[in-house]
Design a protein around this motif. Structure first.
Motif, PDB file in Angstrom:
ATOM      1  N   ALA A 165       2.763   9.415  -5.738  1.00  9.42           N
ATOM      2  CA  ALA A 165       2.785  10.705  -5.036  1.00  9.42           C
ATOM      3  C   ALA A 165       3.344  11.849  -5.881  1.00  9.42           C
ATOM      4  O   ALA A 165       2.746  12.938  -5.896  1.00  9.42           O
ATOM      5  CB  ALA A 165       3.574  10.572  -3.740  1.00  9.42           C
ATOM      6  N   PRO A 166       4.464  11.677  -6.626  1.00 13.01           N
ATOM      7  CA  PRO A 166       4.962  12.801  -7.437  1.00 13.01           C
ATOM      8  C   PRO A 166       3.929  13.283  -8.459  1.00 13.01           C
ATOM      9  O   PRO A 166       3.738  14.486  -8.639  1.00 13.01           O
ATOM     10  CB  PRO A 166       6.206  12.228  -8.120  1.00 13.01           C
ATOM     11  CG  PRO A 166       6.649  11.121  -7.216  1.00 13.01           C
ATOM     12  CD  PRO A 166       5.399  10.532  -6.655  1.00 13.01           C
ATOM     13  N   HIS A 184       0.826  -1.200   0.000  1.00 12.00           N
ATOM     14  CA  HIS A 184       0.000   0.000   0.000  1.00 12.00           C
ATOM     15  C   HIS A 184       0.866   1.258   0.000  1.00 12.00           C
ATOM     16  O   HIS A 184       0.663   2.168  -0.808  1.00 12.00           O
ATOM     17  CB  HIS A 184      -0.917  -0.024   1.221  1.00 12.00           C
ATOM     18  CG  HIS A 184      -1.654   1.262   1.432  1.00 12.00           C
ATOM     19  ND1 HIS A 184      -2.710   1.650   0.648  1.00 12.00           N
ATOM     20  CD2 HIS A 184      -1.454   2.273   2.333  1.00 12.00           C
ATOM     21  CE1 HIS A 184      -3.148   2.834   1.056  1.00 12.00           C
ATOM     22  NE2 HIS A 184      -2.414   3.229   2.074  1.00 12.00           N
ATOM     23  N   TRP A 185       1.834   1.303   0.902  1.00 12.22           N
ATOM     24  CA  TRP A 185       2.700   2.480   0.965  1.00 12.22           C
ATOM     25  C   TRP A 185       3.596   2.590  -0.271  1.00 12.22           C
ATOM     26  O   TRP A 185       3.892   3.686  -0.734  1.00 12.22           O
ATOM     27  CB  TRP A 185       3.561   2.423   2.228  1.00 12.22           C
ATOM     28  CG  TRP A 185       2.782   2.774   3.453  1.00 12.22           C
ATOM     29  CD1 TRP A 185       2.378   1.940   4.456  1.00 12.22           C
ATOM     30  CD2 TRP A 185       2.288   4.075   3.805  1.00 12.22           C
ATOM     31  NE1 TRP A 185       1.660   2.624   5.410  1.00 12.22           N
ATOM     32  CE2 TRP A 185       1.592   3.939   5.037  1.00 12.22           C
ATOM     33  CE3 TRP A 185       2.351   5.328   3.193  1.00 12.22           C
ATOM     34  CZ2 TRP A 185       0.981   5.013   5.667  1.00 12.22           C
ATOM     35  CZ3 TRP A 185       1.743   6.398   3.821  1.00 12.22           C
ATOM     36  CH2 TRP A 185       1.063   6.235   5.043  1.00 12.22           C
ATOM     37  N   GLY A 186       3.992   1.444  -0.824  1.00  7.83           N
ATOM     38  CA  GLY A 186       4.793   1.485  -2.042  1.00  7.83           C
ATOM     39  C   GLY A 186       4.020   2.094  -3.199  1.00  7.83           C
ATOM     40  O   GLY A 186       4.540   2.920  -3.953  1.00  7.83           O
ATOM     41  N   HIS A 187       2.753   1.707  -3.336  1.00  7.89           N
ATOM     42  CA  HIS A 187       1.918   2.285  -4.392  1.00  7.89           C
ATOM     43  C   HIS A 187       1.704   3.779  -4.167  1.00  7.89           C
ATOM     44  O   HIS A 187       1.724   4.577  -5.114  1.00  7.89           O
ATOM     45  CB  HIS A 187       0.568   1.568  -4.436  1.00  7.89           C
ATOM     46  CG  HIS A 187       0.678   0.131  -4.837  1.00  7.89           C
ATOM     47  ND1 HIS A 187      -0.349  -0.767  -4.682  1.00  7.89           N
ATOM     48  CD2 HIS A 187       1.702  -0.562  -5.378  1.00  7.89           C
ATOM     49  CE1 HIS A 187       0.040  -1.951  -5.110  1.00  7.89           C
ATOM     50  NE2 HIS A 187       1.277  -1.850  -5.540  1.00  7.89           N
ATOM     51  N   THR A 188       1.497   4.151  -2.911  1.00  6.30           N
ATOM     52  CA  THR A 188       1.274   5.564  -2.595  1.00  6.30           C
ATOM     53  C   THR A 188       2.489   6.409  -2.955  1.00  6.30           C
ATOM     54  O   THR A 188       2.376   7.478  -3.562  1.00  6.30           O
ATOM     55  CB  THR A 188       0.939   5.725  -1.107  1.00  6.30           C
ATOM     56  OG1 THR A 188      -0.206   4.945  -0.785  1.00  6.30           O
ATOM     57  CG2 THR A 188       0.671   7.186  -0.773  1.00  6.30           C
ATOM     58  N   LEU A 189       3.675   5.939  -2.568  1.00  9.01           N
ATOM     59  CA  LEU A 189       4.899   6.680  -2.880  1.00  9.01           C
ATOM     60  C   LEU A 189       5.144   6.731  -4.387  1.00  9.01           C
ATOM     61  O   LEU A 189       5.714   7.704  -4.901  1.00  9.01           O
ATOM     62  CB  LEU A 189       6.096   6.031  -2.170  1.00  9.01           C
ATOM     63  CG  LEU A 189       6.103   6.143  -0.642  1.00  9.01           C
ATOM     64  CD1 LEU A 189       7.274   5.350  -0.061  1.00  9.01           C
ATOM     65  CD2 LEU A 189       6.180   7.596  -0.209  1.00  9.01           C
ATOM     66  N   PHE A 190       4.714   5.683  -5.088  1.00  8.61           N
ATOM     67  CA  PHE A 190       4.942   5.637  -6.533  1.00  8.61           C
ATOM     68  C   PHE A 190       4.136   6.713  -7.254  1.00  8.61           C
ATOM     69  O   PHE A 190       4.623   7.337  -8.210  1.00  8.61           O
ATOM     70  CB  PHE A 190       4.564   4.253  -7.061  1.00  8.61           C
ATOM     71  CG  PHE A 190       4.817   4.076  -8.521  1.00  8.61           C
ATOM     72  CD1 PHE A 190       6.112   3.867  -9.004  1.00  8.61           C
ATOM     73  CD2 PHE A 190       3.777   4.112  -9.431  1.00  8.61           C
ATOM     74  CE1 PHE A 190       6.352   3.707 -10.354  1.00  8.61           C
ATOM     75  CE2 PHE A 190       4.001   3.965 -10.784  1.00  8.61           C
ATOM     76  CZ  PHE A 190       5.298   3.755 -11.244  1.00  8.61           C
TER      77      PHE A 190
END
Length: 303
Positions: A28-29, A20-26
């Protein structure tokens, strides 16, 4: 027989939280750039449309819907709205029809396919400055290509850019010539996804070309048809560069689009609130046009 236990570090986990956090960081930019360059200016423009803003001092006065009422009574703005709608109606059907025709032709072009693709798509990579300069030379009254062709046919040379009845169609012609490569490539990609054995089965049934096109090709690319139409409606409602460089909105305001009206109101007359109100009208018109396109396409899919 006893089973071996894996060390805790090697035991597989669901990884839901990490994923979940990996997708969010991906993403985010992209989300941040989208908010900064699109959402925030849109909201800010809606806010400014209800104010009379002094661009030099930064002072603003709340005027409610006065800017929109003034726009409704502005003959120049009404003309810009008419010109924009006329331009969209001239260009969008042309992009769909000509783009599909070129894609069908290139699909059967054989050895010349790659070269013809490059020729038709090549204009799309040119800047609007180069395109308009070339076509202004074509439309020159004395030595332009169009004037020479008209003389060869025994006609008097005419520069369409100085004729109120021909200027907007001339800009539409330039725009179609310039951007037709993108719809063509989208249609060509869609046509290449249709299984060849479907056409072979139609040929065995002695189906005519028109019947094959109507019963096989069109239903198979209906989503691409809707995509091209939506893309071009959005793009052509934002007409600005071609008019600014070729006609400056003339002659007699016959080619002035909404975006040029916004530009002149905001940066020439410094009427920031008035320009923001015009921008919201354009946004609403584009939104309605896209919603109608999507609804029509979804009904065709359901049928």
């Amino acid at each position: 027989m006893a089973t071996k236990r894996l060390p805790p570090s090697l035991v597989p986990t669901s990884g839901v939280g990490v994923s979940h956090w990996g997708h969010t960081l991906f993403i985010a930019p992209f989300v941040l750039v989208y908010l900064a360059l699109l959402v925030v200016p849109l909201v800010r423009g809606m806010y400014l449309s209800f104010f009379e803003v002094d661009a030099l001092s930064g002072d603003s006065t709340f005027v409610g819907f006065d800017n929109f009422v003034q726009l409704a009574g502005d003959a120049v703005f009404r003309g810009a709205v008419f010109n924009t709608f006329a331009f969209v109606l001239m260009t969008t059907p042309a992009f769909v029809a000509i783009g599909l025709a070129l894609a069908l032709a290139l699909k059967q072009a054989g050895l010349l396919r790659a070269g013809l693709r490059a020729i038709f798509f090549g204009a799309s990579v040119l800047s609007v400055t180069i395109v308009t300069l070339v076509w202004r030379l074509v439309f020159m009254t004395d030595r332009g290509l169009l004037a020479n062709l008209m003389r060869a046919l025994g006609l008097d040379p005419v520069n369409p850019l100085v004729d109120p009845h021909l200027a907007l169609p001339a800009v539409a012609l330039v725009t179609v010539w310039w951007i037709i490569g993108l719809p063509m490539m989208l249609f060509l990609a869609a046509l290449q996804q249709i299984p060849q054995d479907v056409y072979e089965a139609a040929a065995l049934d002695n189906a005519s070309r028109w019947r094959t096109f109507r019963s096989i090709t069109l239903p198979a690319i209906r989503r691409t048809l809707a995509l091209v139409a939506i893309i071009e409606v959005i793009a052509q409602f934002q007409l600005f560069g071609q008019v600014q460089l070729m006609t400056l909105g003339g002659p007699d305001n016959s080619t002035r689009p909404i975006v040029q009206f916004i530009f002149e109101s905001g940066f020439n007359q410094w009427a920031i609130g008035y320009a923001a109100a015009a921008a919201q009208v354009l946004f609403g018109v584009m939104l309605i046009a896209v919603v109608v396109q999507v609804r029509v396409a979804s009904r065709k899919d359901a049928a």
